[in-house]
Structures are given as C-alpha cells and as structure tokens.
Write an enzyme that holds these catalytic residues in place. Sequence first.
Site, PDB file in Angstrom:
ATOM      1  N   ASN A  33      -3.830 -12.176  19.309  1.00 57.71           N
ATOM      2  CA  ASN A  33      -3.751 -10.694  18.606  1.00 57.71           C
ATOM      3  C   ASN A  33      -2.352 -10.573  18.963  1.00 57.71           C
ATOM      4  O   ASN A  33      -2.398 -10.171  17.448  1.00 57.71           O
ATOM      5  CB  ASN A  33      -4.301 -10.254  20.161  1.00 57.71           C
ATOM      6  N   HIS A  65       8.194  25.353 -14.371  1.00 59.20           N
ATOM      7  CA  HIS A  65       6.782  25.943 -14.733  1.00 59.20           C
ATOM      8  C   HIS A  65       6.688  24.691 -16.199  1.00 59.20           C
ATOM      9  O   HIS A  65       5.720  25.801 -17.026  1.00 59.20           O
ATOM     10  CB  HIS A  65       6.586  27.408 -14.673  1.00 59.20           C
ATOM     11  N   SER A 100      -6.622   2.806 -30.230  1.00 62.99           N
ATOM     12  CA  SER A 100      -8.214   3.554 -29.563  1.00 62.99           C
ATOM     13  C   SER A 100      -8.710   2.387 -30.601  1.00 62.99           C
ATOM     14  O   SER A 100      -8.497   2.259 -31.551  1.00 62.99           O
ATOM     15  CB  SER A 100      -7.400   4.839 -30.525  1.00 62.99           C
ATOM     16  N   LYS A 156      -3.270   5.703 -33.609  1.00 61.41           N
ATOM     17  CA  LYS A 156      -2.866   6.415 -32.197  1.00 61.41           C
ATOM     18  C   LYS A 156      -1.931   5.480 -31.302  1.00 61.41           C
ATOM     19  O   LYS A 156      -1.767   3.963 -32.052  1.00 61.41           O
ATOM     20  CB  LYS A 156      -4.597   5.893 -30.831  1.00 61.41           C
ATOM     21  N   ASN A 214      -1.668   5.069 -27.548  1.00 58.24           N
ATOM     22  CA  ASN A 214      -1.767   5.986 -25.859  1.00 58.24           C
ATOM     23  C   ASN A 214      -0.917   5.354 -25.198  1.00 58.24           C
ATOM     24  O   ASN A 214      -0.754   4.097 -25.567  1.00 58.24           O
ATOM     25  CB  ASN A 214      -3.447   5.543 -26.054  1.00 58.24           C
ATOM     26  N   LYS A 251      -5.035  -5.135   7.051  1.00 62.17           N
ATOM     27  CA  LYS A 251      -4.761  -6.045   6.067  1.00 62.17           C
ATOM     28  C   LYS A 251      -5.475  -6.023   4.908  1.00 62.17           C
ATOM     29  O   LYS A 251      -4.347  -5.661   3.535  1.00 62.17           O
ATOM     30  CB  LYS A 251      -4.830  -7.163   6.594  1.00 62.17           C
TER      31      LYS A 251
HETATM   32  N1  ARG Z   1      -8.576 -11.701  12.067  1.00 66.80           N
HETATM   33  C1  ARG Z   1      -7.985 -11.578  13.486  1.00 66.80           C
HETATM   34  C2  ARG Z   1      -7.756  -9.651  12.410  1.00 66.80           C
HETATM   35  O1  ARG Z   1      -7.183  -9.670  11.460  1.00 66.80           O
HETATM   36  C3  ARG Z   1      -7.264 -11.895  14.043  1.00 66.80           C
HETATM   37  C4  ARG Z   1      -7.523 -11.277  15.952  1.00 66.80           C
HETATM   38  C5  ARG Z   1      -8.625 -11.690  16.234  1.00 66.80           C
HETATM   39  N2  ARG Z   1      -8.893 -11.330  17.989  1.00 66.80           N
HETATM   40  C6  ARG Z   1      -9.731 -11.632  17.813  1.00 66.80           C
HETATM   41  N3  ARG Z   1      -9.895 -11.094  19.400  1.00 66.80           N
HETATM   42  N4  ARG Z   1     -10.942 -11.170  17.594  1.00 66.80           N
HETATM   43  O2  ARG Z   1      -7.739  -8.946  13.062  1.00 66.80           O
END
Ligand code: ARG
Length: 488
Positions: free
Chosen positions: A129, A175, A296, A302, A304, A344
């Site tokens: 974590n 406008h 095109s 064209k 574009n 992510k």
């Molecule tokens: N792959 C997880 C993420 O991106 C990593 C953390 C996972 N932690 C857990 N307690 N399952 O969030």
Amino acid sequence: MNDKSPRIKGNTSKSAAPATDKSWQARIGSARDQMAENFVESLSFDHRLASYDVHGSLVHARMLAKVGLLTPTELRQIERGLKEILADIHAGTFTWDISQEDIHMAVEAALVKRIGDPGRKLHTGRSRNDQVALDFRLWCLDACDMLEAAVHHLQDSLLILAQSTATVAAPSYTHLQRAQPIVFAHEVLAFIEMLDRDKARLLDSRHRMDWSPLGSGAIAGSTLPIDRSYCAAELGFNGVTRNSLDSVSDRDFAIELVFAMSMIAMHLSRLAEQWIIYSSTEFQFIRLANQHTTGSSMMPQKRNPDMLELIRGKAGGVYGQLVALLTMFKGLPLAYNRDMQEDKRLVFAAYDAVLPCIEMAAAMAEHVTVNASAMGGSIDEGFPDATVLAEYLVKKGIAFRTAHQIVGRLVARCENLGLTTLSKLPLNEMQRECPVIDREVYQSLGSLNVLRAYQSDGSGGIESVKKQIAWWRKTLKKKKARQTAPRI
Ligand code: ARG
C-alpha cells in the site's frame, strides 16, 4: 516514463495451475482461479512503474541496513539482485508472470528467486500500500516535469510565431463576429498566457506530490525502527507525509495531475479549433505545413487538419479520465481499497494523450504559415473600427453611451449606402449624426490607425504586443523548465 509494453507471460487457460506461490498462501491456501487472477492483476499496466519500484526498494533496503534490520551482506545481495532485475526489465529479457499480480510482487518474487532468503527480508516495515503510493508519486513527479518541459517548449514555439506576426493586422472575434482589429501575435500570445498558467498548475500540484509515503506501511505504520526521513531524502522528496492513514488512501496528487492535464487539453483544443477555422478556404488565414495535414481517400483536393482535430478530440477522453478518477474515489472508505488500482490506468491514459498533443501543437506552430494579406485584406469590413470611432467621440467630450448610439447609427447608414467600411462614409454624413466630428476622424479610422492608437496595458495594438513579446522573451529564457528527462 516510456511505456515499452513487456510481453506478459501469464496463464490464459482457465484450468491450468498458476506458476508461482503467493506471499499470502499461508493464510488463504493454495486454491487458485485463473480467471480471478487475470481479473485482479495490474502488472499489464503497472509494469510502467518498474524503475520507480526498484529504485524505491533499493532505498528502502539501504534504510533497513542502516537501522540494523539487514546485514551489510544481505544489503549487498539485495542491491545486486534488484539492479540485475532492472537491467533485465530494461533489456526486455525479464519474464513477467501475471500470477504475481502487480509490479511490486513481480519484482520481489524475482528477487527471492535470484538471491534466496535475503530477498525475503526486503518487505520488512513496508506494505504494497505504501509501496504503490510511493511508486505512483515518483511517476507523477516525473510526469509533471515532462509535461512542464513540453509546455515550455510549446510556449517557445508560439513566441517565435508571435515575433513573426507582431505587426500583422488581424480581426479579433467575439461570438465569432468581427470585433476589433489586433495584430495576430496578440492572439498567439494569449495562448502563451494560458499555457503559463498550465505550467503553474503543474508546479503547484507538484509541491503537494513531493512528500514520501514510504514507511506508512499497510495503514498504521510499523513498530520497527524504520527511518522514513532517510528514505525521503534519498528519493529526493521534500520530506515525509505526516499521517500514515492518509498516505495510503490519498490519490489527490494524481487526480490533480489529471486536472492539470485536462486544462492543458482544453487550452490546446481551443488553439486547435481556432486554427482549424483559420485554415479553412473561407478564412485562409493560415496554411498548415503539408506534413501536418492529411488527404482524402476520395476528394483529391483536400488538405485536412486531422492533427488539430485529434488535439481537439483527445480533450474529451482526458476529461473522462478526470471524472472517472473523481467518481472512483467518491465515498471510498479509508484507507486502501483495491478500487484504487484502477487509478494508474486512467492517469497513464491521460498522460499518453496529453503529452503528444503538446508536442504536436509545438511542431505545428513551428511550421505554420500565416497569410497576412488574407488576415488584413478585408479587415475593415464588418466595421471593427466602430469602437474606436466611439472613443474618438468620447475624446470630444461625448458620453460613451451617447457615442455608442451615434456610431451605431453611422454603421447602419454605411449599410444603407452600401458602404463596407466606416472610413468610406463621407464627412457630411457623419456630421449629420454628430456635428463635432471633423476631418481628423479619418486618422482614427481603419485598422492600421487603430493598431497604432491602442493605449491600454495588454491591448492588442502594435506597442503593447511589442512589450508583451519582450516580456515573454525574458521570462521564458529565465524560467527554463526543470528537466527534460525522467529522474529515474
Ligand atoms: N496493485 C495494487 C495497486 O495498484 C498494489 C497495492 C495492493 N495492496 C493490497 N493490499 N492489495 O493498488
């Protein structure tokens, strides 16, 4: 930052037993389900964090040795193992195994496989974590720097365009109707201003990002004598985060980054739209370089503006990623929840869309041709000097509201007489509406006179734009962006 997708070796068959043991097998047992493993994994996208993960682990291991939780020999073995793993990842020879779930487990498992027992000590005093929070912060810091450098480069490119159009008369619009004459550079400089605020937003969010969560553990920290400040300093952070629970729950640094990217995308989409209109046959104000247009398949004539259209269009996806992130975190209980793994994917996607848009816009600005005669040719049609005529009357002592009405009637008179510009209206016609008007009025009318007459700071006239350009030349040179390559 580069995303060279590795070939992920996972089990695609539903029945086959996955290859590797899990670190939590003692508690949960060895029951495995391939579909569930495929569903839960993030390695297919978080492998992008590999350098950050290994770098964080190296620093963490050095800290463990410093506080006596690893022997010097164990540290040496871990360092050697991690460096080899990173080299293999970079060389593309690392075997990824999705049964390891994510980049953190993949690297750790590989380490144990290579160096044996010392590798089993690496995870002392940390959790995935805080590890993911660390890796992601490091990635976002680099992303900020890369974006800032790209925006800075775009500003440089636009400034060159502004310099070459500092005396080119162009209509401005409200406008999408002709408003007042400006020099074209004034519009280009407006985008440089927007981009500067975008850079400031990146920098601002960077300050909040720049604190190390490492050592927050799973949620509540550790009873081991770990030295968080050492790790923070080694990793180049400002310091450590204050609250472990917040540190593993917080993703606002990433959401802010996507917000900053959304603003960039929004500004670029406006620039793109502006130039799409200007490159049309109706306007012909600019001509895009051949390499920045497409043809095109059916209509041979064209040219574009697809690159601009994509810049305009990609903004939608980036907003989507911002809204997805905000929604994902809304109402999420403290602290870590697996929902957060998805962040992510969204942030990477936003970055992968926005960075190329900035770079593309810079290339287009560098190669665009401005058609000064199309911009200036019929510039006085549509009466863009009407406001200046009203201001001429103000200078004669007439209240602005009254002056506005007088000029409104004069414009209508022009139209009735079939005249396309105010300067073609004879003096006696003007004096019939307002006797204080004298022959000098014609020195105020017409765009070229207007461009010389603007007085207020920041206006679109020749003098003001000259000053703006000088200011930006100095400022952009001074504020050279922090870096152009990722720090890890
Ligand atoms: N792959 C997880 C993420 O991106 C990593 C953390 C996972 N932690 C857990 N307690 N399952 O969030």
